[in-house]
Design a protein around this motif. Structure first.
Motif, PDB file in Angstrom:
ATOM      1  N   ALA A  28     -27.975  11.863   0.591  1.00  0.00           N
ATOM      2  CA  ALA A  28     -28.521  11.912   1.826  1.00  0.00           C
ATOM      3  C   ALA A  28     -27.121  11.999   2.694  1.00  0.00           C
ATOM      4  N   VAL A  29     -26.455  10.822   2.323  1.00  0.00           N
ATOM      5  CA  VAL A  29     -25.407  10.955   2.985  1.00  0.00           C
ATOM      6  C   VAL A  29     -24.399  12.464   2.995  1.00  0.00           C
ATOM      7  N   ALA A  30     -24.230  12.293   1.465  1.00  0.00           N
ATOM      8  CA  ALA A  30     -23.149  13.739   1.009  1.00  0.00           C
ATOM      9  C   ALA A  30     -23.587  15.188   1.506  1.00  0.00           C
ATOM     10  N   VAL A  31     -25.028  14.935   1.203  1.00  0.00           N
ATOM     11  CA  VAL A  31     -25.795  16.642   2.039  1.00  0.00           C
ATOM     12  C   VAL A  31     -25.240  16.645   3.245  1.00  0.00           C
ATOM     13  N   PHE A  32     -25.230  15.796   4.468  1.00  0.00           N
ATOM     14  CA  PHE A  32     -25.504  15.733   5.768  1.00  0.00           C
ATOM     15  C   PHE A  32     -23.801  16.017   5.848  1.00  0.00           C
ATOM     16  N   LEU A  33     -22.888  14.894   5.078  1.00  0.00           N
ATOM     17  CA  LEU A  33     -21.125  15.847   5.141  1.00  0.00           C
ATOM     18  C   LEU A  33     -20.926  17.407   5.368  1.00  0.00           C
ATOM     19  N   ALA A 120      -8.001  18.582  -4.344  1.00  0.00           N
ATOM     20  CA  ALA A 120      -9.038  18.093  -4.594  1.00  0.00           C
ATOM     21  C   ALA A 120      -9.711  18.762  -4.191  1.00  0.00           C
ATOM     22  N   PRO A 121     -10.602  19.406  -5.370  1.00  0.00           N
ATOM     23  CA  PRO A 121     -12.353  19.857  -4.459  1.00  0.00           C
ATOM     24  C   PRO A 121     -13.681  19.005  -3.680  1.00  0.00           C
ATOM     25  N   LEU A 122     -13.416  19.913  -2.632  1.00  0.00           N
ATOM     26  CA  LEU A 122     -13.965  19.303  -1.465  1.00  0.00           C
ATOM     27  C   LEU A 122     -15.056  18.251  -1.946  1.00  0.00           C
ATOM     28  N   GLU A 123     -16.100  18.794  -2.504  1.00  0.00           N
ATOM     29  CA  GLU A 123     -17.286  18.313  -3.194  1.00  0.00           C
ATOM     30  C   GLU A 123     -17.041  16.833  -4.182  1.00  0.00           C
ATOM     31  N   ASP A 124     -15.861  17.139  -4.904  1.00  0.00           N
ATOM     32  CA  ASP A 124     -16.047  15.549  -5.445  1.00  0.00           C
ATOM     33  C   ASP A 124     -15.570  15.064  -4.344  1.00  0.00           C
ATOM     34  N   LEU A 125     -15.025  14.906  -3.306  1.00  0.00           N
ATOM     35  CA  LEU A 125     -14.412  13.939  -2.408  1.00  0.00           C
ATOM     36  C   LEU A 125     -15.706  13.585  -1.461  1.00  0.00           C
ATOM     37  N   ILE A 126     -16.567  14.761  -1.098  1.00  0.00           N
ATOM     38  CA  ILE A 126     -17.994  14.053  -0.231  1.00  0.00           C
ATOM     39  C   ILE A 126     -18.522  12.822  -1.743  1.00  0.00           C
ATOM     40  N   ILE A 127     -18.304  13.282  -2.867  1.00  0.00           N
ATOM     41  CA  ILE A 127     -19.085  12.190  -2.895  1.00  0.00           C
ATOM     42  C   ILE A 127     -18.453  11.062  -3.390  1.00  0.00           C
ATOM     43  N   GLY A 128     -17.602  11.265  -3.997  1.00  0.00           N
ATOM     44  CA  GLY A 128     -16.626   9.167  -3.346  1.00  0.00           C
ATOM     45  C   GLY A 128     -16.558   8.865  -2.860  1.00  0.00           C
ATOM     46  N   TYR A 129     -16.579   9.867  -1.558  1.00  0.00           N
ATOM     47  CA  TYR A 129     -16.545   8.957  -0.311  1.00  0.00           C
ATOM     48  C   TYR A 129     -18.418   8.019   0.153  1.00  0.00           C
ATOM     49  N   SER A 130     -19.022   9.402  -0.149  1.00  0.00           N
ATOM     50  CA  SER A 130     -20.354   8.977   0.838  1.00  0.00           C
ATOM     51  C   SER A 130     -20.907   7.796  -0.159  1.00  0.00           C
ATOM     52  N   ASP A 131     -20.661   7.649  -1.358  1.00  0.00           N
ATOM     53  CA  ASP A 131     -20.919   6.873  -2.732  1.00  0.00           C
ATOM     54  C   ASP A 131     -20.260   5.273  -2.367  1.00  0.00           C
ATOM     55  N   ASN A 132     -18.801   5.769  -1.284  1.00  0.00           N
ATOM     56  CA  ASN A 132     -17.980   4.460  -0.853  1.00  0.00           C
ATOM     57  C   ASN A 132     -18.570   3.960  -0.014  1.00  0.00           C
ATOM     58  N   ARG A 133     -19.571   4.714   1.096  1.00  0.00           N
ATOM     59  CA  ARG A 133     -19.560   4.595   2.549  1.00  0.00           C
ATOM     60  C   ARG A 133     -21.129   3.802   2.929  1.00  0.00           C
ATOM     61  N   VAL A 134     -22.069   3.707   1.353  1.00  0.00           N
ATOM     62  CA  VAL A 134     -23.081   3.431   1.285  1.00  0.00           C
ATOM     63  C   VAL A 134     -23.375   2.212   0.035  1.00  0.00           C
TER      64      VAL A 134
END
Length: 199
Positions: A28-33, A120-134
């Motif tokens: 949910a966080v990743a898709v929102f971003l 880095a691809p934004l897709e990679d960064l978003i998922i890593g970032y979202s995982d670290n925000r949850v």
């Protein structure tokens, strides 16, 4: 489906409800971003983010079982073959695996880390970032995630400091692209829940 693959990878062996909830909150966080970045004009594939964010712990779990470390995941990891055999495209697999390997966090030079994150691809960064925000199933700040992880695994605090430094760099890149649309502190449980309810 992605959740069926998570089960096959062994993610549901213990406390499966928490695992499912964690995957769904990260998604949910990743898709929102991703949607916010797309609305801001950033080159982002929301479908890749949607799939890969649910899969982000699958490769991590398989690599951990195989004794693969953060430093050699891309060379020796088991997760890529598993996801490829399920029919996922390379860009989905790469994005899903970023959070499980994070080799960029071992770069000592901050300027070089900035350059790597910028490429880095934004897709990679978003998922890593979202995982670290949850943290488990709650949306938290990077600082809270770092501190809570240190309490949970006190034997390896350096890893969490490095991870924090990396994702602060990622955060700066993502939110620079978002401009005035969104700030990191505005990503909260309440806002993500409202998005999910709205569909």
């Amino acid at each position: 489906t992605e959740l069926q693959l998570a089960r096959q990878a062994g993610l549901f062996e213990h406390e499966w409800r928490n695992v499912v909830e964690h995957l769904l909150v990260v998604n949910a966080v990743a898709v929102f971003l991703a949607r916010e970045l797309a609305a801001a004009g950033a080159p982002i594939n929301v479908d890749v983010v949607d799939q890969a964010s649910i899969l982000h712990d699958v490769a991590k779990r398989l690599d951990k079982k195989a004794g693969v470390s953060y430093l050699d995941t891309f060379q020796k990891g088991k997760g890529s073959g598993f996801l490829a055999s399920a029919g996922y495209k390379p860009e989905v697999i790469k994005a899903a695996r970023y959070t499980g390997s994070v080799p960029d966090m071992f770069i000592q030079d901050p300027a070089e880390q900035e350059r790597v994150v910028a490429r880095a691809p934004l897709e990679d960064l978003i998922i890593g970032y979202s995982d670290n925000r949850v943290r488990n199933v709650s949306v938290v700040s990077l600082e809270t995630a770092r501190d809570e992880n240190k309490k949970k695994v006190p034997a390896d605090p350096m890893v969490y400091d490095r991870m924090y430094d990396l994702y602060r760099t990622v955060e700066r890149r993502l939110f620079a692209l978002l401009g005035e649309r969104l700030r990191p502190e505005e990503i909260t449980d309440e806002r993500i829940l409202a998005m999910v309810k709205a569909g």
